[in-house]
Structures are given as structure tokens and as C-alpha cells.
Design an enzyme around this catalytic site. Sequence first.
Site, mmCIF file in Angstrom:
data_model
loop_
_atom_site.group_PDB
_atom_site.id
_atom_site.type_symbol
_atom_site.label_atom_id
_atom_site.label_comp_id
_atom_site.label_asym_id
_atom_site.label_seq_id
_atom_site.Cartn_x
_atom_site.Cartn_y
_atom_site.Cartn_z
ATOM 1 N N ASN A 215 6.637 -10.010 -3.378
ATOM 2 C CA ASN A 215 5.269 -9.839 -2.875
ATOM 3 C C ASN A 215 4.221 -10.303 -3.891
ATOM 4 O OD1 ASN A 215 6.129 -8.532 -0.430
ATOM 5 N ND2 ASN A 215 6.537 -6.710 -1.654
ATOM 6 N N HIS B 192 3.740 2.162 7.048
ATOM 7 C CA HIS B 192 4.659 2.186 5.902
ATOM 8 C C HIS B 192 5.167 3.610 5.614
ATOM 9 C CE1 HIS B 192 5.716 1.858 1.556
ATOM 10 N NE2 HIS B 192 6.047 0.628 1.877
ATOM 11 N N GLU C 9 -2.468 0.292 8.551
ATOM 12 C CA GLU C 9 -2.433 -0.784 7.563
ATOM 13 C C GLU C 9 -3.317 -1.929 8.028
ATOM 14 O OE1 GLU C 9 1.714 -1.829 6.526
ATOM 15 O OE2 GLU C 9 2.178 0.261 6.946
ATOM 16 N N SER D 81 3.513 -4.454 6.781
ATOM 17 C CA SER D 81 4.376 -4.965 5.721
ATOM 18 C C SER D 81 5.631 -5.668 6.221
ATOM 19 C CB SER D 81 4.760 -3.826 4.780
ATOM 20 O OG SER D 81 5.453 -2.817 5.470
ATOM 21 N N ASP E 189 -4.433 1.174 4.508
ATOM 22 C CA ASP E 189 -3.544 0.690 3.454
ATOM 23 C C ASP E 189 -3.637 -0.834 3.420
ATOM 24 O OD1 ASP E 189 -1.346 -0.212 1.992
ATOM 25 O OD2 ASP E 189 0.049 1.252 2.831
ATOM 26 N N HIS F 241 -0.896 -5.342 1.448
ATOM 27 C CA HIS F 241 -0.564 -6.765 1.600
ATOM 28 C C HIS F 241 -1.775 -7.636 1.925
ATOM 29 C CE1 HIS F 241 3.748 -6.147 1.325
ATOM 30 N NE2 HIS F 241 3.546 -5.036 2.010
ATOM 31 N N LYS G 246 1.511 -5.898 -5.696
ATOM 32 C CA LYS G 246 1.737 -7.076 -4.841
ATOM 33 C C LYS G 246 0.930 -8.269 -5.367
ATOM 34 C CE LYS G 246 4.041 -4.248 -1.866
ATOM 35 N NZ LYS G 246 3.997 -3.048 -1.076
#
Length: 388
Positions: free
Chosen positions: A44, A130, A176, A180, A205, A208, A239
Site C-alpha cells: 500500500n 474495515h 470508508e 480497502s 476512514d 487508502h 499507506k
Amino acid sequence: MIHYDQILTRLREQSLFRELRNIDEIQGPVVKMGDHTVVNFASNDYLGLSQHPSVKAAAKTAIDRFGVGSSASRLVSGSQFPHRQFEEDIAAFKGTESALLFSTGYAAAVGTICSLVGRGDVIILDKLAHACLIDGAKLSGAYLRVFPHNNVTKLKHHLEWAQSAYPQGRILIATESVFSMDGDLGDLAAIVELKNQFRALLFVDEAHATGVIGPQGSGLVNALGLKQQVEVQMGTLSKAFGVSGGFICGSRTLIQLLVNRARSFIYSTALPSACAAAGSAALQILCSGEGDALRSQLWNNVFLLAKSLVTVAWKSPQPTSAIFPVIIGDEAKALRLAESLLAHGFLVPAIRYPTVARGAARIRIAMSSSHAPEQIAALSGAIVASRS
Ligand SMILES: *Cc1c(COP(=O)(O)O)cnc(C)c1O
């Protein structure tokens, strides 16, 4: 006495057994495993910053000044300069009043959710959230409701239920921005509208998305102009920053609450200063012309892969993140494909239950700005060959 061997045997039978692989050396996107080298599509480290000279140098300088370990919880032994510096930097970057570092993103999520809601409150999660959001929700003791992925109609039903069943309780929605294991985006605009209507709190979140999406890589919340409306912006240094550690951005009140209540902050040794200092160095790169160049290289790579995989794998020709799932379904088949790709020189993980639903096994390709076009072409060639 439980027979743990039987648990493992059963995992093997279901193709759900997991094993660690050994990496001997890392050179950009190429990793050495024993005596063969493979191109890494499992990382990542989207912008290759874990290898960046100024990120490494910042970590080394901090080690010389502060030592390797941070020696105790910050409430016991104090914040070191790099902690404070990073928190100021990341709050400015995300456009919030304040920020707090945790030792990992996982710890940040669990500690924060448990500080915000408890017994008598309600937490509502996207189905694909997640594990750290799920674990935080379970540990909090709040009533947990899950809505099907991005289904805002169902989310609204849960909000109506929460409001009538627990009129005195708080309501927290957690989701998110980039999912992910699927790489698609949360429907944040619609969720913000609902959370305003029902006076719920929103936790996003951005593990990413930070570094990858939005102006200077500041994330999807910022890209959509929603930073005033999202109470909790979470991210990780592990990440796109290429470092390690987690952070929460929000109001001064939120951060003071976390310092007083987040058990994963209070009862855990502070993130090493080297990580905080490396985080600030990485953030400086994200905000620079070099950061823009790395992001545009990343997105070129993402589109190149999307184009070459469109016939076998990619549902939409318009990728929205650097994560590409190639959904296989069957766990054993996904494992076999990952093994065969490894034999051809590509490290691509097979993702299986319980990370994703049963029967939704996949290989997950994570793109980096440091991949060369030839490496991407070779990978997609190998995948296309295996799928036809
Ligand atoms: C990786 C990840 C985390 C955890 O971050 P760590 O710093 O690795 O603990 C949290 N949320 C999502 C969506 C992630 O992908």
C-alpha cells in the site's frame, strides 16, 4: 481442551489457511524472496515514499535526537517534538482544528470509536467496513447496525430506527472513503446529508485515500468539500505516507476527549518519534510539486492497468483508487491464481474470508507510482492468460 490443530486443518480444507512469506530485501517495487525476485503488487506504499531519501533521513535524524523507542505513553513521558509537529502538520493538511497520533490506524479507530459511543448509543457501519471499525464498534458496547455497501436507503432506515429506539443515545456512522478490498468510494455526500438530518456523528476512514485522492492527496472528504461536516477524519501513516502509525483529525474538543478516553492512546507506548518525523517529511512531499508528479504517475499506472484488464477483470473502466480487485469467487481458485502469479514473478495477494465474504475471494492488486509500464503490462498479460 480445544484441539487447535483441528481448527487449522479445517482452515486448510476450506482454502482459508494463511501463512507468512519471507521478504529478504526491497528495491523500489521489486522484492527479493529467497533467491528469486518478484514485482510487488501487494504493497500500500502507493507513492513509493517508504523508500524516499528524505523520509528515511527524517527518521534517522529523529532516532539520533530521541532514540529508537518512545519509552512510555505520552501521558506519562510527554510528547516529543516530532509528535507535536506531525499533529500540527496533519491538522493543517486536513483542515481541522487539531489531530492526534496513535501507534497504528487500527488503534486509532478502535480507541476513537470507543471514546465516542458506548452502551445506550448506536453505531452504524457500511457492510464492507474495515475490521478496525467493526472491532471498535463491537468493543464499544453500542448497538451495532450494518447497512449493505453504500446503500443509503437502508442507512436511512437504520437512522430512523436508532432515533426512535434510543432517543437519548448518540448515533455514530462509520465508513470508508476508499474501500480497502474493493477500491470503490463511499457515497460520502449522501451520507453527510443523512447524518445532518438525523444529527448523527460521522467517522470517515481515509486510510487508502490520503495521499492519493483530492488536492495534494488530502483525501476524499476534502475533495468533496465536506471537511466542516465530518466530525472524525481518520488516516494512517502506513499507506501512502510509507511510514507507520495512525491519526485522527477533528475539533479540539474531540482530540481532548481522545487524550482522556481513548484507551489505545492512553495505555500504549507512543508512536516512535522516527515515525512521526518521517510522517512530516512524507507530508511535505505530498504537498510539493514532487507529490503532484508522483500522484500523476500513480494515476497513469492505475489507468494503464484498468485499460489492460478491462476484458477480464474490471467492472468499470473508470477506476477510482489505486486498488484493483480481480474477483474470482472460489477461495481455492483465488489461491491458485496468486500462486501462479508468484511463479511468474508477481507478488499479488489472494484475499479470502473473513477479510471478504465467503465466495467473494479475489486477488487484490495495489498500484504504486513506482511501477514501470512494462511491469504493469507483464502483470496484466499474466492475469489475462490465466483467465482465458
Ligand atoms: C490499513 C487500514 C487500516 C489500519 O491502518 P494501520 O495503520 O495499518 O493499522 C484501517 N482502515 C483501513 C481501511 C485500512 O485499509
